[in-house]
Design an enzyme around this catalytic site. Structure first.
Site, PDB file in Angstrom:
ATOM      1  N   ALA A 161     -15.059 -61.108  17.680  1.00 37.61           N
ATOM      2  CA  ALA A 161     -15.529 -62.187  16.802  1.00 37.61           C
ATOM      3  C   ALA A 161     -14.416 -63.181  16.509  1.00 37.61           C
ATOM      4  CB  ALA A 161     -16.052 -61.608  15.493  1.00 37.61           C
ATOM      5  N   SER A 166     -16.037 -62.085  11.375  1.00 35.74           N
ATOM      6  CA  SER A 166     -16.102 -60.633  11.477  1.00 35.74           C
ATOM      7  C   SER A 166     -16.367 -60.027  10.114  1.00 35.74           C
ATOM      8  CB  SER A 166     -14.780 -60.078  12.017  1.00 35.74           C
ATOM      9  OG  SER A 166     -14.761 -58.667  11.851  1.00 35.74           O
ATOM     10  N   HIS A 168     -15.557 -57.226   9.246  1.00 36.37           N
ATOM     11  CA  HIS A 168     -14.408 -56.394   8.856  1.00 36.37           C
ATOM     12  C   HIS A 168     -13.503 -57.084   7.836  1.00 36.37           C
ATOM     13  CE1 HIS A 168     -14.969 -52.807  11.338  1.00 36.37           C
ATOM     14  NE2 HIS A 168     -15.570 -53.618  12.195  1.00 36.37           N
ATOM     15  N   ASP A 175     -15.631 -48.788  11.589  1.00 34.50           N
ATOM     16  CA  ASP A 175     -15.978 -48.380  12.951  1.00 34.50           C
ATOM     17  C   ASP A 175     -15.529 -46.932  13.093  1.00 34.50           C
ATOM     18  OD1 ASP A 175     -16.861 -50.923  13.656  1.00 34.50           O
ATOM     19  OD2 ASP A 175     -14.903 -51.522  14.450  1.00 34.50           O
ATOM     20  N   GLU A 222     -24.541 -51.704  17.830  1.00 27.67           N
ATOM     21  CA  GLU A 222     -23.254 -51.028  17.620  1.00 27.67           C
ATOM     22  C   GLU A 222     -23.484 -49.752  16.827  1.00 27.67           C
ATOM     23  OE1 GLU A 222     -20.131 -53.401  15.921  1.00 27.67           O
ATOM     24  OE2 GLU A 222     -20.168 -54.874  17.550  1.00 27.67           O
ATOM     25  N   TRP A 224     -21.667 -47.387  16.176  1.00 28.11           N
ATOM     26  CA  TRP A 224     -20.462 -46.910  15.500  1.00 28.11           C
ATOM     27  C   TRP A 224     -20.085 -47.706  14.255  1.00 28.11           C
ATOM     28  CZ3 TRP A 224     -20.678 -49.552  20.155  1.00 28.11           C
ATOM     29  CH2 TRP A 224     -20.200 -50.869  20.111  1.00 28.11           C
ATOM     30  N   HIS A 225     -20.772 -48.804  13.979  1.00 30.43           N
ATOM     31  CA  HIS A 225     -20.366 -49.706  12.894  1.00 30.43           C
ATOM     32  C   HIS A 225     -21.288 -49.529  11.673  1.00 30.43           C
ATOM     33  CE1 HIS A 225     -18.848 -53.861  11.526  1.00 30.43           C
ATOM     34  NE2 HIS A 225     -19.874 -53.625  10.726  1.00 30.43           N
TER      35      HIS A 225
HETATM   36 ZN   LIG Z   1     -17.067 -52.970  13.525  1.00 27.59          ZN
END
Ligand SMILES: [Zn+2]
Length: 253
Positions: A161, A166, A168, A175, A222, A224-225
């Site tokens: 991103a 993002s 994050h 993650d 995703e 995992w996110h």
């Molecule tokens: Zn992520």
């Protein structure tokens, strides 16, 4: 052209859920009401400023990938700790955090690193993004062995991103990786993913980029996110099968 819709007042139609635990969960850290802090929307349309940072950050004490230091917004870190304790009490322990809070300046340096990397040659990601025919016509046939700056940027955008875009940067998401699965779709075949799919909402976390919702979130699947939104919103989102965008009435399509 359709007018952008204003975020609507979240609705609360979910049935009262009963939460049963195997460990000593501190319920208080999972409850945020509908505090806007935890409903902050950050995506490719709702972009965070370069000066945005979480009000308070904590360093994680749980397992992290390679033992690296990962920070999260404080309540998010506490809720994650409660969730991982419960997961372990349920017999699932193969899970580590690989990424949490990322500052704007870190994203800028990461972005520059990737741009330089992609512009220094023709990577596997470049082949995947453009296809072999494009690379042959525009590069190898011309004796060129490195991507143009414009093409390098297109490749970077396919996996990273832009700064400010993002989630994050909010400090509200993580993650995960396991010993067998990194940041790939294979994560959905892990025991941890099966556990998270059933239980994460009880701890205030949602699967942020579900399969088939790419047009709504702007991101591909995703597994995992995970994103912390607080128990109330997470339960609502889980039972109604929504994304955060839909919950806030802010779909991108
Ligand atoms: Zn992520």
């Amino acid at each position: 052209m359709e007018q952008p819709t204003l975020p609507q007042e979240p609705q609360h139609e979910y049935e009262t859920a009963v939460y049963v635990y195997q460990s000593n969960v501190d319920e208080d850290v999972l409850l945020t009401g509908l505090d806007q802090t935890y409903l902050l929307l950050a995506n490719k349309i709702y972009i965070l400023g370069s000066d945005y940072e979480p009000a308070s950050l904590s360093t994680l004490t749980c397992a992290t990938n390679g033992g690296k230091t990962v920070e999260l917004e404080t309540r998010t870190a506490q809720a994650l700790y409660e969730m991982l304790q419960e997961m372990e009490a349920d017999g699932v322990s193969d899970l580590a955090v690989t990424s949490g809070y990322r500052s704007y300046s870190y994203q800028v340096s990461l972005n520059n690193y990737y741009l330089n990397l992609e512009a220094s040659g023709i990577s596997a990601d470049a082949y995947r993004h453009f296809g072999a025919a494009y690379i042959k016509t525009n590069y190898t046939d011309k004796g060129l062995s490195a991507l143009s700056a414009k093409d390098a940027e297109a490749v970077v955008r396919s996996y990273s991103a832009e700064p400010g875009k993002s989630e994050h940067q909010t400090g509200l998401c993580i993650d995960f990786v396991t010993s067998t699965a990194g940041l790939t779709e294979a994560f959905e075949n892990t025991e941890a993913f099966a556990w998270l799919s059933e239980n994460a909402y009880k701890f205030g976390f949602i699967l942020r980029y579900p399969k088939g919702k790419e047009g709504v979130t702007g991101y591909t699947y995703e597994p995992w996110h995970y994103r912390f939104v607080g128990r109330e919103a997470a339960t609502d989102i889980y039972y109604r099968g929504l994304t955060l965008e839909e919950y806030l009435g802010a779909s991108q399509t």
